[in-house]
Scaffold this motif. Sequence first.
Motif, short mmCIF file in Angstrom:
data_model
loop_
_atom_site.label_atom_id
_atom_site.label_comp_id
_atom_site.label_asym_id
_atom_site.label_seq_id
_atom_site.Cartn_x
_atom_site.Cartn_y
_atom_site.Cartn_z
N GLU A 360 0.81 -1.22 0.00
CA GLU A 360 0.00 0.00 0.00
C GLU A 360 0.84 1.27 0.00
OE1 GLU A 360 -2.33 -0.40 3.47
OE2 GLU A 360 -3.28 -2.29 2.86
N MET A 361 2.15 1.14 0.13
CA MET A 361 3.01 2.32 0.25
C MET A 361 3.35 2.92 -1.11
SD MET A 361 5.67 1.02 3.19
CE MET A 361 6.48 2.61 3.34
N GLU A 362 3.44 4.22 -1.14
CA GLU A 362 3.96 4.89 -2.34
C GLU A 362 5.44 4.57 -2.49
OE1 GLU A 362 2.28 6.61 -4.50
OE2 GLU A 362 0.35 6.61 -3.44
N GLU A 363 5.93 4.60 -3.73
CA GLU A 363 7.31 4.20 -3.97
C GLU A 363 8.29 5.08 -3.19
OE1 GLU A 363 10.41 3.38 -7.69
OE2 GLU A 363 8.36 4.08 -8.07
N ALA A 364 8.02 6.37 -3.13
CA ALA A 364 8.93 7.28 -2.42
C ALA A 364 8.99 6.94 -0.93
CB ALA A 364 8.48 8.72 -2.62
N ALA A 365 7.82 6.68 -0.33
CA ALA A 365 7.78 6.33 1.09
C ALA A 365 8.45 4.99 1.33
CB ALA A 365 6.33 6.29 1.57
N ARG A 366 8.25 4.06 0.39
CA ARG A 366 8.86 2.74 0.52
C ARG A 366 10.39 2.85 0.48
NH1 ARG A 366 7.14 -0.72 -4.28
NH2 ARG A 366 5.09 -0.29 -3.41
N ASN A 367 10.90 3.64 -0.46
CA ASN A 367 12.35 3.82 -0.57
C ASN A 367 12.92 4.51 0.66
OD1 ASN A 367 12.37 2.61 -3.08
ND2 ASN A 367 12.22 4.54 -4.20
N GLU A 368 12.18 5.50 1.16
CA GLU A 368 12.65 6.22 2.35
C GLU A 368 12.74 5.27 3.55
OE1 GLU A 368 11.23 9.88 5.30
OE2 GLU A 368 10.15 9.47 3.43
N LEU A 369 11.73 4.42 3.72
CA LEU A 369 11.74 3.48 4.84
C LEU A 369 12.85 2.46 4.68
CD1 LEU A 369 10.50 2.52 7.44
CD2 LEU A 369 8.79 1.26 6.13
N PHE A 370 13.04 1.98 3.44
CA PHE A 370 14.11 1.02 3.20
C PHE A 370 15.48 1.62 3.53
CE2 PHE A 370 17.45 -0.25 0.19
CZ PHE A 370 17.67 -1.54 0.65
N LEU A 371 15.72 2.85 3.11
CA LEU A 371 17.00 3.49 3.39
C LEU A 371 17.21 3.69 4.89
CD1 LEU A 371 17.12 6.13 0.51
CD2 LEU A 371 18.48 4.05 0.72
N ARG A 372 16.11 3.96 5.61
CA ARG A 372 16.22 4.11 7.06
C ARG A 372 16.58 2.78 7.71
NH1 ARG A 372 11.47 6.61 8.43
NH2 ARG A 372 10.44 4.86 9.44
N ILE A 373 15.96 1.70 7.23
CA ILE A 373 16.28 0.37 7.75
C ILE A 373 17.74 0.04 7.49
CG2 ILE A 373 15.85 -2.11 7.43
CD1 ILE A 373 12.92 -1.37 6.91
N ARG A 374 18.19 0.33 6.28
CA ARG A 374 19.58 0.05 5.92
C ARG A 374 20.53 0.86 6.80
NH1 ARG A 374 22.28 -0.31 -0.09
NH2 ARG A 374 24.44 -0.17 0.55
N ALA A 375 20.22 2.12 7.01
CA ALA A 375 21.07 2.97 7.84
C ALA A 375 21.09 2.47 9.29
CB ALA A 375 20.59 4.42 7.79
N THR A 376 19.95 1.98 9.79
CA THR A 376 19.89 1.46 11.16
C THR A 376 20.80 0.24 11.30
OG1 THR A 376 17.61 2.23 11.38
CG2 THR A 376 18.37 0.58 12.97
N ILE A 377 20.73 -0.68 10.33
CA ILE A 377 21.56 -1.87 10.39
C ILE A 377 23.03 -1.50 10.32
CG2 ILE A 377 22.19 -3.99 9.16
CD1 ILE A 377 19.26 -4.28 8.38
N ASP A 378 23.38 -0.61 9.40
CA ASP A 378 24.78 -0.17 9.30
C ASP A 378 25.23 0.48 10.61
OD1 ASP A 378 25.03 -1.11 6.73
OD2 ASP A 378 24.58 0.80 5.78
N GLY A 379 24.32 1.23 11.24
CA GLY A 379 24.66 1.88 12.50
C GLY A 379 24.92 0.88 13.61
N ILE A 380 24.14 -0.20 13.64
CA ILE A 380 24.36 -1.24 14.66
C ILE A 380 25.71 -1.90 14.47
CG2 ILE A 380 23.56 -3.50 15.48
CD1 ILE A 380 20.70 -2.57 14.86
N VAL A 381 26.04 -2.20 13.21
CA VAL A 381 27.34 -2.83 12.92
C VAL A 381 28.47 -1.90 13.33
CG1 VAL A 381 28.83 -3.77 11.12
CG2 VAL A 381 26.37 -4.21 11.05
#
Length: 401
Positions: A360-381
């Motif tokens: 149900e997400m717009e592509e822009a919102a989906r990409n923004e959330l994905f990038l946030r998830i990626r940044a969170t994982i990189d931050g944990i590492v």
Amino acid sequence: MSYIDIAIIGLVVLTCLVGLWKGFFKTFIGMFGGIIALLLAIFLAKPIAEACVDGFARNFVLGETGSIRSFVGGLLPEAVKGLGQAASVTPEALSEALGSGIFGFFLKPFSGLLLGNQMVQEALTVYDGITVLLSMLIFSVIVGIALFIIARLLMCLFTMFAKSFARDGKPSGLSRLLGGLLGLARGVLYAGVLLLVASVFTGFPFMSGYNAELDKSVIAKPVNEFVVKLPDKLFNDEDLFSKLLDRAGLSKPGDEGEKPNDYQMTDAEQQLKADFDDAIPASRLPELLGTEEVGNDLFNQPVEALHAYNRMASDHLASQGVGEDAQENCARLHEAMGALKDTYAALVSDLATFVAEYGEMEEAARNELFLRIRATIDGIVAAYNDNGITAQFGELTIRWE
């Protein structure tokens, strides 16, 4: 409050009203047989199945031909047979090897958990471990069903006998009150069983709506978190795993006779272990990674790697502690994990949102959330590296493909 909460409340109210109407004696007799039969099946299935495998049923369950294991092995794709030991296989490789058949459909969402299972890890190959694990599971279910049927028949005879002594008159007020309380307990038990059954399927795409409702639930969520841990507490037996592999002749060289380290953790080390165990709960992985649309390497591999690393660190603590200068090391690592608690909570929340709302997400919102998830994982590492956690427990490698 979610629809699941409303359904649970409705179920409990209904069973309570039935108990009030019938009274204590009839309610007790009515639920006595089913509960006794169910408890006997749950608690006796494993020891009886194990005793049978140790004796006359060994070839039937674990034999090379004409056994449950050979039947399961015949259903698994050839690609699974080519996989090596669990330590050298990634969840993605196992998912790909499982293919799109019936086993692939049911097992793909649990690839990471299968590879993390002790029996699969100790076996000569992933194929050997999975076939023994599934064979014992199938045999235990067969034994459990047989026990339930036998016990239910015996309880039915007892129930018929007991009901012959029941009074035909209307139950008293006290009897109705006690019957209502028994009915309430029956409703809670039914709800717990239904949640436990549903938890088996939470990793499948068709359960995305259920998972979303469960996340916002007030009643069902804490109950679900309790019941999903019961099978592991009741049936997880490391000695049994090793024995089954020995019976099938599939233990890795050097496994025979090895016993787990009986290291006694300090309170500080136990708390640190709890930090690692709670970071990404194992029960949430199928739910977070099993949705088809986002079940790809960009999510599965990094999140599985974090979970596998936390588990490895937890196992290391349980068996060896934190080595020399234990108190200082433990305090430093505990402080680092404490600082990551909010980060991990944000990661799990974002993953759950992504899985539940992906379509149900717009592509822009989906990409923004994905990038946030990626940044969170990189931050944990990065935090792991900066705080010396990887130096203590080994390297953590995250791939973004």
